[in-house]
Design a protein around this motif. Structure first.
Motif, PDB file in Angstrom:
ATOM      1  N   GLY A   1       0.826  -1.197   0.000  1.00 30.51           N
ATOM      2  CA  GLY A   1       0.000   0.000   0.000  1.00 30.51           C
ATOM      3  C   GLY A   1       0.863   1.251   0.000  1.00 30.51           C
ATOM      4  O   GLY A   1       1.878   1.323   0.698  1.00 30.51           O
ATOM      5  N   LEU A   2       0.437   2.222  -0.785  1.00 25.57           N
ATOM      6  CA  LEU A   2       1.187   3.484  -0.882  1.00 25.57           C
ATOM      7  C   LEU A   2       0.441   4.647  -0.250  1.00 25.57           C
ATOM      8  O   LEU A   2       0.950   5.771  -0.255  1.00 25.57           O
ATOM      9  N   GLY A   3      -0.757   4.388   0.272  1.00 24.21           N
ATOM     10  CA  GLY A   3      -1.530   5.468   0.884  1.00 24.21           C
ATOM     11  C   GLY A   3      -2.820   5.740   0.144  1.00 24.21           C
ATOM     12  O   GLY A   3      -3.044   5.270  -0.982  1.00 24.21           O
ATOM     13  N   GLY A   4      -3.677   6.489   0.779  1.00 24.13           N
ATOM     14  CA  GLY A   4      -4.954   6.834   0.183  1.00 24.13           C
ATOM     15  C   GLY A   4      -4.813   7.883  -0.898  1.00 24.13           C
ATOM     16  O   GLY A   4      -3.953   8.773  -0.818  1.00 24.13           O
ATOM     17  N   ALA A   5      -5.675   7.782  -1.906  1.00 22.65           N
ATOM     18  CA  ALA A   5      -5.600   8.729  -3.020  1.00 22.65           C
ATOM     19  C   ALA A   5      -6.013  10.136  -2.606  1.00 22.65           C
ATOM     20  O   ALA A   5      -5.776  11.091  -3.350  1.00 22.65           O
ATOM     21  N   ASP A   6      -6.636  10.270  -1.420  1.00 20.63           N
ATOM     22  CA  ASP A   6      -6.999  11.601  -0.947  1.00 20.63           C
ATOM     23  C   ASP A   6      -5.815  12.342  -0.341  1.00 20.63           C
ATOM     24  O   ASP A   6      -5.851  13.560  -0.184  1.00 20.63           O
ATOM     25  N   VAL A   7      -4.746  11.597   0.000  1.00 17.77           N
ATOM     26  CA  VAL A   7      -3.555  12.237   0.570  1.00 17.77           C
ATOM     27  C   VAL A   7      -2.307  12.033  -0.281  1.00 17.77           C
ATOM     28  O   VAL A   7      -1.339  12.774  -0.150  1.00 17.77           O
TER      29      VAL A   7
END
Length: 388
Positions: A61-67
């Motif tokens: 996982g690379l993080g949420g697309a909102d951040v």
């Protein structure tokens, strides 16, 4: 710069529907049915094998697309691929910016502010985490929290404060679920694993009963109460007559009262069940309310401070001054319920509706649209006459 090109665009990232959408070179945008969007990258680590002896291929996982923006996701994916090509497992070598448990918790609290029943409930939600989770796991990266860390929070209070521990477990689970949806975690939620494995011992629920006055004693007590002029006495009279909850009465405003219709409407936001509740007003109830209008206060039962309600302990303290240490304010709801069944012969659904209790299954409630107002009005009139 060519390495940072791909199939996706900013607009696609914002508008693509549920599913896994490839950008190329192992980078994917995952859109959950809920609408949550997160980035993952699939890499094959050079020279390493999985348990079956095949090349080690894994997702990160690379993080949420909102951040994490599209370009940032591409840059991180490129970093992961370079490490994998060099034989380094990104799981142990990548420099990821993973937020702490406390950071995610406070963000969840802020994001859900519009959904809280009231400000107090929202504050209680984060206070439980503040008191029992943050001191132990608050500063840990959210991806490093597993069953042992969760148990550190739950075990000390599991039997001593079981209801608090259950609420704490649910709130930790929510935070970790959100962290996973944003790409900061993977795998099963440890709270779910602990619950399913029955790691913590079963605790027999202790049913708490509010001390109630026998319904046959209520008229004599009410007569004593009417000799007192304090605002707490007026509030307690009204509480007994309406069989309402303490908070519903104390936070009652004049805008909720319709004198012409002889009706008090408690908005859903102030009800325990989150459903609007209409209370028919009898002559006795109106006789309490009418003189209070002259105070021109925001609240019907004003406290010591102007335009502020009585303290939530005011009626209980009045009971103590009257020498009734054996009963509670909430207990008068039980007094009414017993009277309704034993003396009035009211059907169960009618008595429960008067107490704003939800009865039956979801399906039954969906068909039972009526709040039985007319029948409840007759029941409350009978209750008022009995008390007087």
């Amino acid at each position: 710069m060519a390495a940072l090109n791909g199939k996706l665009t900013k607009r696609l990232v914002e508008n693509l529907g549920p599913g896994r959408h490839g950008d190329g070179a192992g980078l994917y945008l995952v859109v959950d049915p809920s609408g949550a969007r997160r980035w993952i990258v699939r890499v094959t680590v050079k020279g390493q094998k999985n348990r079956k002896g095949a090349p080690l291929r894994t997702d990160f996982g690379l993080g949420g697309a909102d951040v994490v923006t599209l370009n940032q996701a591409r840059e991180r994916a490129l970093e992961y691929r370079r490490m994998a090509k060099s034989g380094l497992n990104p799981r142990f070598n990548a420099q990821r910016e993973i937020p702490t448990f406390e950071e995610i918790s406070r963000q969840v609290h802020i994001d859900r502010l519009p959904t809280w029943k009231n400000a107090k409930h929202g504050q209680q939600w984060v206070n439980t985490l503040r008191d029992y989770a943050f001191p132990k796991i608050g500063r840990m990266p959210v991806d490093s929290i597993d069953q042992p860390e969760v148990l550190m929070c739950l075990a000390p209070i599991w039997t001593l404060k079981h209801e608090t521990a259950k609420r704490l477990a649910q709130r930790i689970k929510t935070v970790l679920d959100v962290a996973k949806s944003k790409g900061y975690r993977s795998g099963e939620n440890p709270v779910t694993a602990i619950r399913d494995a029955r790691v913590l011992p079963p605790v027999k629920k202790q049913v708490e009963h509010h001390d109630a006055m026998p319904w046959r004693e209520v008229p004599a007590f009410y007569a004593d109460l009417t000799t007192r002029s304090a605002m707490a006495a007026k509030a307690l009279q009204f509480t007994i007559l309406t069989a309402a909850r303490t908070s519903e009465v104390l936070e009652m405003t004049w805008s909720e009262v319709d004198f012409d219709a002889r009706l008090w409407t408690v908005p859903a936001a102030r009800m325990k069940g989150g459903v609007e509740h209409r209370v028919p007003l009898t002559n006795e109830m109106l006789a309490i309310l009418e003189p209070l209008k002259a105070m021109a206060s925001t609240y019907v039962f004003e406290g010591q401070k102007r335009h502020q309600p009585l303290s939530n302990m005011s009626m209980l303290m009045l009971l103590r001054r009257m020498g009734r240490n054996d009963v509670t304010v909430h207990g008068f709801r039980s007094s009414f319920r017993d009277w309704a069944a034993e003396d009035a012969g009211a059907p169960r659904e009618l008595a429960e509706a008067a107490l704003a209790h939800q009865v039956g299954s979801d399906v039954e409630r969906a068909y039972a649209r009526s709040d039985l107002l007319d029948r409840r009005r007759a029941l409350m009139e009978k209750w008022s006459l009995w008390i007087r």
